[in-house]
Each structure stands twice: as structure tokens, then as C-alpha cells.
Design an enzyme around this catalytic site. Structure first.
Site, PDB file in Angstrom:
ATOM      1  N   SER A 115      19.309  33.545  11.452  1.00 40.30           N
ATOM      2  CA  SER A 115      19.235  32.195  11.998  1.00 40.30           C
ATOM      3  C   SER A 115      19.416  32.160  13.500  1.00 40.30           C
ATOM      4  CB  SER A 115      20.296  31.326  11.328  1.00 40.30           C
ATOM      5  OG  SER A 115      21.575  31.846  11.610  1.00 40.30           O
ATOM      6  N   LYS A 122      23.855  28.232  20.683  1.00 37.95           N
ATOM      7  CA  LYS A 122      22.832  27.778  21.621  1.00 37.95           C
ATOM      8  C   LYS A 122      23.427  27.438  22.982  1.00 37.95           C
ATOM      9  CE  LYS A 122      19.259  26.451  18.531  1.00 37.95           C
ATOM     10  NZ  LYS A 122      19.961  26.933  17.352  1.00 37.95           N
TER      11      LYS A 122
END
Lengths: 212, 212
Positions: B131, B170
Site C-alpha cells: 500500500s 504521505k
DNA sequence: GTATAATGCGAACATGTGTTCGTGTCAATC
DNA sequence: GATTGACACGAACACATGTTCGCATTATAC
């Protein structure tokens, strides 16, 4: 090779713990007293056995000349690896010995777990550019390579493509007389190249990235 | 405190390099010969000075009883970091202290250069799944995070998205009352999320990958 | 039993190694 | 010029430490 006797194991343990506490190894008499042995010759005898079994190394006629094999190396559970240059798509890979004295190589410490063979034949290269994102390797990362010119199928290797004059980092599969170079990223297509166009430069061992 | 004399500095350097090569310290005579000093007493004199200035510690009447102050500590130029669990898209991040005794955490050594603040508040997580490929992080990589619940714009952080019940890694940008989470991979689109849906869990410090 | 190897013992021995002492040099200071 | 302190010298000294040798002890194999 038979197991160490109880006493030999105790001696080995004591040397090890002594080295934890001090920056110098114990003397034969230190060992003797700690273990309640009545004679130095007994210690000497057992040290000789340990030496034969390559558990320790002794420097004869030198005080405290006992070294535990592998300890010096494992002293830091780390290996120093020279970062000898950079790796980029458009240029060949520099090799150990290639930079001479003139410039001081950067050195990084690598945990021994990450360094096969105690770091032998390993060297680091700083990645320049984004040509290896398909191998999940970004600009500024340091790749640790093991110097070798051959490899097994399925290993990730740094190769130099003669015709293209290009360095790339891909999984290697020899298929007949050509080589399939497969990007890590499965969504990307492999490259096929004649076997004699592919120069294996080293095997990818590890990647280290420091964020900012 | 005045500077060390040239000879004293040379002695200190030699002891240090000797310790690099051997597991035991040099004798006074080793030093004497290496530096071409004519008498052991000169070495002794200078060692006394070094000792007064706390550069070294000496164990009197003990062969090779010289220790370089601070060397034992800096012996590891590395920090031990506990890998306390794994990180995957669908599950929250475990935190230090969360695993208690029961299971032994894996520990990796990280070069001090890669560990800000001497490794304080750092912990490692093994990445499970794919992911985070957009952050150039693959399955099996270990990410080193610094525990913190706030962050600056532009830092790469591990966040927990309340509504989605999802962990992601992120770049973080607070824009008004919502947060833009930007993948490392510029070809991918950012995620926007209300600020109160985003829990910052830690800041990405380093990524370590071991290839097979 | 006898032989053999592994291990242990104690005491001397030889050398490695830190210590000390008297002396010398040199520059800075008065 | 005399004094002082930092630094250096060489030799002797004392003890720390590795080495060796002859001799037990114990277990195992023949």
C-alpha cells in the site's frame, strides 16, 4: 568438532564479559582467579584448545593478547561501508579502488543483519535521479551493492547495458541467450537484451533512505 | 584548558588507530616505537598529561591499561531501534510500550547519522503489503518513525485516517481546515481529508530495505 | 589391567610492561 | 644571568604476565 568443555565455555564467557566491562582483554591470571582455577597453566591449556577451535585468537608473548574471534567485527553489530560514488541511469558504476586518496569517501554504518558475509565486497552508491523508481528506489537513496559479475536468476542486480550505455537496477533472468530485466514494479514492462549486452556489476543487498 | 601538544595528539591518534586494528590497547613501548620516541618515560609523561586532561583513563600497574575516554560509548556509532510491529494500510500503528515483555521486539541498528536526536523517540515498523509503493516503500521494508502527533507542512508522516480506518504514509500539507496528503510518487493524485479526520502518528525518518 | 588422551596441578622461568629517578634542553619570565 | 615550567632523555627497577615442565587425575578404549 566436539563441544567445548564446561570450563572452556566458562572461560570464553568470562573473556567476553570482561571485554564488555573494560577496553582491554583479561590476563591469564584474571581468568584464573575469576574461575577459581588453581594454576595458570590450566588456563593456558584451555586457551590453547579454544584457539585451536578458532573461538579466540592469541598473540603470543603479548600481555592480554586475547581476542575473541568475530568480536572485533561484531563490536559494533555494524559494518562500515564506503559510499564510493553515485549511481545514475546514464553513467557507469564506479568501483571500489576507483577513487584514490584524493577524495574521502563517505562511510555509512550498516547493521550486520543487513550485511551478508560481514560486509565483504560491499560498497554503497548514492542514487542520483529518478530512473530507479520502478525498483522503489528514489533520488538520494543509498544502495548497497555486493561486487560480483555474475548472478543467479531472480536476483536484483545493477547492470550496465553496453549498447545503451546505461546503468539500471533490475531483477535478472537469463532466458536462452537473452536476458530479461524485470522492474520491481510489476505494472512496468520488462526489458529484453542480448546476454552479451548485459554486464552485471553487482547484486543489490540493501537500500537505505534518510528522509531529510 | 590548553591545546594538546603535537606529540600528545599523535599519541592519542595512535592509540585510537591501534585500537581499531587490535582488540587490546598498545603498550607504552608500542607507542614509543611507533612515534620514534627515545624513552618510555616520555610516553609516560605525555600519557599523564592526557590523563589529567581526561582524554584517556589509565589503569595503573596493568598492562595495556589505557582506555580512550568516550570510545567505549561511541563504540557503537549506532543506535538500537526496536521494531515493535508492522504497518499496513488497514490497521492502526502500534506504539512503543504497546508490546510488553511477552514478545521480544526485533532490534535493528541504525547508523547515528540516520538517527536524529540520538535515536530518541524512534521506533521501527515492518511494512506489510504494497500500500505504500507510492512512497517508494515496499513489502518487507522497515520504516523508522519518530513518535510525534504534530508535524510541519511538507514532512512525510504516518497518519491514521479515522473515517477510513486506514494507515497511510504521505507528505502532509495543512490547507485551511483540510489536509492534503501527497504521495511521494508525483504521478499519483493527492488525498484530501478534513483535518480532524487525520491523526498524525509519527514522522518518517528513514527507510531500510534488505534484499533477500 | 594397561595404554592413551584429555584435563588439571604447582612451581619455576623468561619476558613483557609500567614506573621512577636523575639529568638535559629550551623558551618564557623576571 | 637566574629561575621556572614544559618537555624530553636513558637507564635501571619492580612487578605483571605469558610460558614451560614434570607430574597427578580421570575416563575411555583395548
Amino acid at each position: 568438532m566436539r563441544k567445548l568443555s564446561e570450563r572452556q565455555q566458562a572461560i570464553l564467557d568470562y573473556i567476553s564479559s570482561f571485554l564488555d566491562d573494560n577496553d582491554y582483554p583479561p590476563t591469564i591470571r584474571d581468568i584464573q582467579h575469576e574461575l577459581g582455577i588453581s594454576s595458570t597453566s590450566v588456563v593456558d591449556y584451555n586457551l590453547k584448545v579454544l584457539e585451536e577451535r578458532l573461538c579466540i585468537r592469541r598473540n603470543r608473548n603479548i600481555s592480554r593478547g586475547i581476542e575473541i574471534v568475530g568480536r572485533n567485527a561484531s563490536r559494533g553489530a555494524t559494518v562500515e561501508i564506503q559510499v564510493i560514488g553515485s549511481i545514475a541511469a546514464g553513467q557507469p558504476i564506479p568501483f571500489p579502488g576507483q577513487l584514490e586518496g584524493s577524495e574521502q569517501a563517505e562511510v555509512i554504518e550498516l547493521s550486520r543483519e543487513l550485511a551478508p558475509d560481514g560486509g565483504a565486497n560491499l560498497f554503497g552508491l548514492r542514487v542520483r535521479g529518478h530512473s530507479m523508481v520502478d525498483a522503489l528506489i528514489g533520488d538520494g537513496d543509498i544502495v548497497i551493492l555486493k561486487r560480483q559479475e555474475t548472478c543467479e536468476n531472480g536476483e536484483t542486480v545493477a547492470v550496465w547495458l553496453e549498447a545503451e550505455e546505461e546503468t539500471t537496477l533490475k531483477k535478472f533472468y537469463l532466458e536462452g541467450d537473452q536476458v530479461r530485466l524485470q522492474p520491481q514494479n510489476v505494472t512496468m514492462d520488462p526489458i529484453y537484451s542480448p546476454a552479451d549486452n548485459v554486464r552485471v556489476q553487482g547484486k543489490l543487498v540493501s537500500v537505505v533512505r534518510s528522509v531529510n
